[in-house]
Design an enzyme around this catalytic site. Sequence first.
Site, mmCIF file in Angstrom:
data_model
loop_
_atom_site.group_PDB
_atom_site.id
_atom_site.type_symbol
_atom_site.label_atom_id
_atom_site.label_comp_id
_atom_site.label_asym_id
_atom_site.label_seq_id
_atom_site.Cartn_x
_atom_site.Cartn_y
_atom_site.Cartn_z
ATOM 1 N N SER A 59 0.830 -1.196 0.000
ATOM 2 C CA SER A 59 0.000 0.000 0.000
ATOM 3 C C SER A 59 0.874 1.258 0.000
ATOM 4 O O SER A 59 1.697 1.441 -0.876
ATOM 5 C CB SER A 59 -0.966 -0.048 1.199
ATOM 6 O OG SER A 59 -2.059 0.811 1.001
ATOM 7 N N ASP A 173 -5.422 -3.811 -2.327
ATOM 8 C CA ASP A 173 -4.426 -3.471 -1.309
ATOM 9 C C ASP A 173 -3.680 -4.685 -0.770
ATOM 10 O O ASP A 173 -4.289 -5.645 -0.280
ATOM 11 C CB ASP A 173 -5.177 -2.771 -0.166
ATOM 12 C CG ASP A 173 -4.257 -2.049 0.795
ATOM 13 O OD1 ASP A 173 -3.057 -2.343 0.796
ATOM 14 O OD2 ASP A 173 -4.761 -1.188 1.531
#
Length: 316
Positions: A59, A173
């Site tokens: 991320s 993510d």
Amino acid sequence: MSLEENPEERAIAPDTAAPRRPTVALALGAGGAKGLAHIGAIEEIEARGFEIVAIAGASMGALIGGIYAMGKLDVYRDWVTTLARLDVFKLLDWTFSGGGLIKGERIIGTLRELIGDVCIEQLPIAFTAVATDLDREREVWLTRGSLFDAIRASIAIPTVFRPYHLDGHRLVDGALLNPVPVTPLIRDPADYLFAISMDGPAETVPAATPPEPEAERNGHRHRIGELFGRLLPHSEGKPREPGAFELLNQSMDLMQANLSRLRLAAYEPDLLIQLPRNVSTAYEFYRAGELIERGREQARTALEGWAAPGTPLRQS
């Protein structure tokens, strides 16, 4: 007289060579705006004489790590520290389709213009962006192809950003399965393996939010907020109940923090640098300068308390 004939010169010559810096493989954890602290931590690690030779990020950790691997971290730092709240809002391309509230094209396009793009395999240091394959239900390590394609996949927070389609797969993510990705670095030769996590124990007293500038306090958005505060029903003397979005954010932070602890217990780095998970919300990018300095302070404290000289080097 030649060098071979002068033993004094022979004794001095080897000392003139610069000593080898200890090398580090660095795992950068997820955390949204909190991940801006990675910038200060990286700068402190380098200032202490370490050479970063490999990075893996999930991320926001993938974004900071990828930009660092390009050698453009200073460019990004100078840009992000100028962002005000409204600037952050302008970078969001809202949508109500495709599985996310934000397309993500505008922010990635802005970063491509600012930083440029490159194939990961052409970077001067090893880099891995960690994402999650929704359809195959597994963690994926992106080590080839466009750097910003990999970053866009890794930052695709479910329901916030649209999933990113890459090579026929829906990627989201990387923090869903590996918030602090130490595992991709086990294969990389380095003297030490460091990890930086944004999921440390919450501070008992949350960091104070900087006061609003005078212009914002007197602006129309502030006055409208005050008006809604008067109109909406509330109970005097009772704490405000969190909204649905705030509650979701708190819940995801808690789940991520617990997953981080489990993963780091299974794959323990040589040094773990942690920031409190409530150091900021995931969306306070306008606090960049403060968060970068906080990362620098946490790294300095961790490195000063680390018994590196008396510990054996990690086996590669």
